[in-house]
Motif scaffolding. Structure first.
Motif, PDB file in Angstrom:
ATOM      1  N   ILE A 129      -0.577   3.274   1.756  1.00 12.08           N
ATOM      2  CA  ILE A 129      -0.224   2.726   3.061  1.00 12.08           C
ATOM      3  C   ILE A 129      -0.792   1.308   3.093  1.00 12.08           C
ATOM      4  O   ILE A 129      -2.001   1.122   3.109  1.00 12.08           O
ATOM      5  CB  ILE A 129      -0.782   3.578   4.218  1.00 12.08           C
ATOM      6  CG1 ILE A 129      -0.364   5.045   4.044  1.00 12.08           C
ATOM      7  CG2 ILE A 129      -0.275   3.039   5.556  1.00 12.08           C
ATOM      8  CD1 ILE A 129       1.132   5.283   3.989  1.00 12.08           C
ATOM      9  N   TRP A 130       0.109   0.336   3.059  1.00  9.94           N
ATOM     10  CA  TRP A 130      -0.260  -1.060   2.839  1.00  9.94           C
ATOM     11  C   TRP A 130      -0.101  -1.862   4.135  1.00  9.94           C
ATOM     12  O   TRP A 130       0.947  -1.821   4.789  1.00  9.94           O
ATOM     13  CB  TRP A 130       0.644  -1.641   1.748  1.00  9.94           C
ATOM     14  CG  TRP A 130       0.508  -3.116   1.515  1.00  9.94           C
ATOM     15  CD1 TRP A 130       1.386  -4.093   1.891  1.00  9.94           C
ATOM     16  CD2 TRP A 130      -0.553  -3.778   0.830  1.00  9.94           C
ATOM     17  NE1 TRP A 130       0.939  -5.324   1.489  1.00  9.94           N
ATOM     18  CE2 TRP A 130      -0.252  -5.164   0.836  1.00  9.94           C
ATOM     19  CE3 TRP A 130      -1.728  -3.340   0.218  1.00  9.94           C
ATOM     20  CZ2 TRP A 130      -1.088  -6.109   0.244  1.00  9.94           C
ATOM     21  CZ3 TRP A 130      -2.559  -4.281  -0.375  1.00  9.94           C
ATOM     22  CH2 TRP A 130      -2.239  -5.641  -0.356  1.00  9.94           C
ATOM     23  N   ASP A 131      -1.140  -2.561   4.542  1.00 15.41           N
ATOM     24  CA  ASP A 131      -1.101  -3.465   5.691  1.00 15.41           C
ATOM     25  C   ASP A 131      -0.903  -4.875   5.147  1.00 15.41           C
ATOM     26  O   ASP A 131      -1.831  -5.469   4.593  1.00 15.41           O
ATOM     27  CB  ASP A 131      -2.411  -3.361   6.479  1.00 15.41           C
ATOM     28  CG  ASP A 131      -2.404  -4.240   7.725  1.00 15.41           C
ATOM     29  OD1 ASP A 131      -1.617  -5.187   7.790  1.00 15.41           O
ATOM     30  OD2 ASP A 131      -3.216  -3.964   8.637  1.00 15.41           O
ATOM     31  N   ASP A 132       0.301  -5.402   5.283  1.00  8.86           N
ATOM     32  CA  ASP A 132       0.575  -6.702   4.689  1.00  8.86           C
ATOM     33  C   ASP A 132      -0.081  -7.841   5.458  1.00  8.86           C
ATOM     34  O   ASP A 132      -0.341  -8.900   4.896  1.00  8.86           O
ATOM     35  CB  ASP A 132       2.085  -6.941   4.596  1.00  8.86           C
ATOM     36  CG  ASP A 132       2.425  -8.006   3.580  1.00  8.86           C
ATOM     37  OD1 ASP A 132       2.407  -7.685   2.372  1.00  8.86           O
ATOM     38  OD2 ASP A 132       2.664  -9.163   3.984  1.00  8.86           O
ATOM     39  N   HIS A 133      -0.346  -7.647   6.746  1.00 10.10           N
ATOM     40  CA  HIS A 133      -1.035  -8.700   7.496  1.00 10.10           C
ATOM     41  C   HIS A 133      -2.462  -8.878   6.981  1.00 10.10           C
ATOM     42  O   HIS A 133      -2.950  -9.994   6.839  1.00 10.10           O
ATOM     43  CB  HIS A 133      -1.058  -8.355   8.981  1.00 10.10           C
ATOM     44  CG  HIS A 133      -1.837  -9.326   9.807  1.00 10.10           C
ATOM     45  ND1 HIS A 133      -1.444 -10.635   9.974  1.00 10.10           N
ATOM     46  CD2 HIS A 133      -2.999  -9.186  10.492  1.00 10.10           C
ATOM     47  CE1 HIS A 133      -2.328 -11.259  10.729  1.00 10.10           C
ATOM     48  NE2 HIS A 133      -3.278 -10.413  11.055  1.00 10.10           N
ATOM     49  N   GLN A 134      -3.134  -7.777   6.686  1.00  5.39           N
ATOM     50  CA  GLN A 134      -4.495  -7.856   6.152  1.00  5.39           C
ATOM     51  C   GLN A 134      -4.512  -7.925   4.633  1.00  5.39           C
ATOM     52  O   GLN A 134      -5.571  -8.110   4.036  1.00  5.39           O
ATOM     53  CB  GLN A 134      -5.303  -6.636   6.598  1.00  5.39           C
ATOM     54  CG  GLN A 134      -5.502  -6.563   8.097  1.00  5.39           C
ATOM     55  CD  GLN A 134      -6.593  -5.585   8.458  1.00  5.39           C
ATOM     56  OE1 GLN A 134      -7.656  -5.578   7.848  1.00  5.39           O
ATOM     57  NE2 GLN A 134      -6.320  -4.748   9.432  1.00  5.39           N
ATOM     58  N   SER A 135      -3.343  -7.744   4.023  1.00  2.00           N
ATOM     59  CA  SER A 135      -3.228  -7.748   2.565  1.00  2.00           C
ATOM     60  C   SER A 135      -4.177  -6.751   1.926  1.00  2.00           C
ATOM     61  O   SER A 135      -4.939  -7.084   1.007  1.00  2.00           O
ATOM     62  CB  SER A 135      -3.483  -9.159   2.007  1.00  2.00           C
ATOM     63  OG  SER A 135      -2.474 -10.039   2.428  1.00  2.00           O
ATOM     64  N   ILE A 138      -4.754   0.514   3.505  1.00  2.00           N
ATOM     65  CA  ILE A 138      -5.518   1.146   4.579  1.00  2.00           C
ATOM     66  C   ILE A 138      -5.468   2.671   4.489  1.00  2.00           C
ATOM     67  O   ILE A 138      -6.069   3.361   5.309  1.00  2.00           O
ATOM     68  CB  ILE A 138      -5.018   0.687   5.960  1.00  2.00           C
ATOM     69  CG1 ILE A 138      -3.538   1.017   6.141  1.00  2.00           C
ATOM     70  CG2 ILE A 138      -5.265  -0.812   6.140  1.00  2.00           C
ATOM     71  CD1 ILE A 138      -3.007   0.754   7.530  1.00  2.00           C
ATOM     72  N   GLY A 139      -4.783   3.197   3.525  1.00  2.00           N
ATOM     73  CA  GLY A 139      -4.727   4.636   3.335  1.00  2.00           C
ATOM     74  C   GLY A 139      -4.081   4.963   2.010  1.00  2.00           C
ATOM     75  O   GLY A 139      -3.308   4.165   1.475  1.00  2.00           O
ATOM     76  N   GLU A 140      -4.396   6.118   1.478  1.00  2.00           N
ATOM     77  CA  GLU A 140      -3.882   6.476   0.158  1.00  2.00           C
ATOM     78  C   GLU A 140      -3.808   7.991   0.022  1.00  2.00           C
ATOM     79  O   GLU A 140      -4.689   8.711   0.474  1.00  2.00           O
ATOM     80  CB  GLU A 140      -4.800   5.891  -0.916  1.00  2.00           C
ATOM     81  CG  GLU A 140      -4.283   6.020  -2.324  1.00  2.00           C
ATOM     82  CD  GLU A 140      -5.155   5.246  -3.298  1.00  2.00           C
ATOM     83  OE1 GLU A 140      -5.888   5.894  -4.060  1.00  2.00           O
ATOM     84  OE2 GLU A 140      -5.110   4.004  -3.267  1.00  2.00           O
TER      85      GLU A 140
END
Length: 422
Positions: A129-135, A138-140
């Motif tokens: 689970i990728w947060d592109d704003h924070q690069s 955030i979860g796996e």
């Protein structure tokens, strides 16, 4: 991307087949069509490359939940595109390899990523689970077998394995449901996306069977849709209607998901074909289907839903817990007389004694494409259809709602120079 996995399975997860850990917070979701591409990625593994070369393999294409964008997983990373107007929103390149699954969450900065076999850092049994704003990740989730599909809602994460489906809460990654399915190598699964309903459709335990879970009603329905195995299916945004196709690829059927009744049947053709994609228009007046025969077909739907206002106008309050369905709301399909939009066989007056083939409804409008190429379809604005192909092509076509016939090509873009991968 940061490695989020502990050396032992997380105590949060009760599933024996998976482990997960995450630090998801609602404050991290930003509704932005153009996530910040300037941020430095964690540990330098995921890099923006707006000038990268186009010699890459296309591994997957998928719509976001409102069909306004699509994601392309490549052998080098992923690209995100807006449909109207067409433009590349951003791309990310991964030095260790690409992604075979890229699932968007509407138009926000959250993505679910599954690595390709050649990806040395992120194997195909792991969901990021990728947060592109924070690069950053955030979860796996890590599983014992290959991940076949991922679906996202604002409140849920659904992971599809070949014989099992897991449903997790998005806020804390807690496992909520496990569903056993027939062998499902294509990762077939679809969800409703309105916030006040949560409906999931997936293969059942028998050939040609669709299992429909109405989680808000705590109700499940098994629909024996076809005699042969399922090829694809889709739900309306509220989950009340289901459209299905089998591997035979000649018929598409529309069902009421509340009681499992067959509402309408349309015919793609008489020869066997692989139906790759089915789409329902937002107003549920039209159905589109693409196949390996190189033709996109548009069908007129005769299904009218009463009592749907309570589902299409959810309460003002929003939140991850609001996946409630009103048990007093049900689908009351009223099948209007055939107005001639979909032509029937000229022998339909003999339908009582002739095979069902002669009474099937044929397509109202068509568009021709290269054969043997995998295309996915969706409805755009102003009676248009968006078509995206695994050959790296993008089409926008319009159809005449009165006369039908051949669709008119409005736009064509070669968005990726690539070799075809299905």
């Amino acid at each position: 991307m940061q490695q989020m996995m502990a050396s032992t399975p997380s105590s949060k997860v009760s599933s024996p087949d998976s482990t997960s850990q995450g630090i998801f917070s609602t404050s991290r979701i930003r509704n932005s069509e153009t996530p910040n591409v300037g941020a430095s990625p964690s540990v330098g593994q995921l890099n923006a490359d707006m000038n990268g070369n186009d010699e890459t393999d296309l591994l997957s294409i998928s719509w976001n939940q409102d069909y306004g964008c699509f994601a392309a997983g490549t052998s080098r990373g992923f690209h995100i595109y807006n449909c109207e107007p067409f433009k590349e929103t951003f791309r990310r390149d991964l030095k260790s390899g690409g992604f075979k699954i890229v699932e968007m969450l509407f138009r926000c900065n959250i993505l679910a990523l599954v690595g390709a076999v050649a990806n040395s850092h992120y194997p195909p049994n792991k969901v990021l689970i990728w947060d592109d704003h924070q690069s950053r990740c955030i979860g796996e989730f890590t599983f014992k077998s290959e991940v076949r599909g991922v679906k996202l809602r604002r409140d849920r994460i659904v992971v599809v394995l070949e014989h099992k489906i897991y449903v997790y809460n998005f806020m804390d990654l807690q496992l909520l449901h496990q569903i056993e399915t027939l062998a499902n190598p294509k990762g077939l699964c679809c969800l409703s996306y309105q916030s006040n309903t949560f409906v999931l459709a997936c293969p059942g335990r028998q050939k040609g069977q669709v299992r429909v879970e109405h989680f808000g009603l705590n109700m499940k329905k098994f629909i024996n849709a076809h005699d042969s195995q399922l090829a694809c299916f889709t739900l309306t945004m509220d989950g009340l209607l289901l459209a299905t196709a089998s591997l035979k690829g000649t018929l598409i059927r529309i069902f009421n998901t509340m009681d499992g009744s067959l509402l309408q049947e349309v015919r793609r053709g008489v020869d066997r074909a692989e139906i790759n994609s089915i789409a329902l228009s937002p107003d549920v007046q039209w159905l589109a289907a693409s196949s390996d025969k190189g033709t996109v077909h548009i069908f007129s739907l005769r299904v009218r839903v009463s009592g749907e206002d309570s589902l299409t106008h959810p309460n003002a309050a929003q939140g991850p817990a609001l996946f409630h369905q009103n048990s007093s709301t049900s689908l009351d399909p009223l099948i209007s007389p055939n107005t001639g939009a979909n032509p029937n066989s000229s022998l339909s007056f003999m339908r009582g004694i002739l095979p069902k083939y002669f009474s099937s409804e044929w397509s109202f409008s068509q568009f021709h494409l290269p054969e043997k190429t995998h295309f996915i379809v969706a409805f755009g604005s102003q009676n248009s259809v968006i078509i995206v192909g695994m050959d790296g092509s993008f089409y926008r076509c319009s159809f005449d709602t009165i006369h039908g016939g051949e669709m008119l090509q409005q736009e064509y873009v070669r968005f990726l120079r690539c070799e075809t991968r299905i």
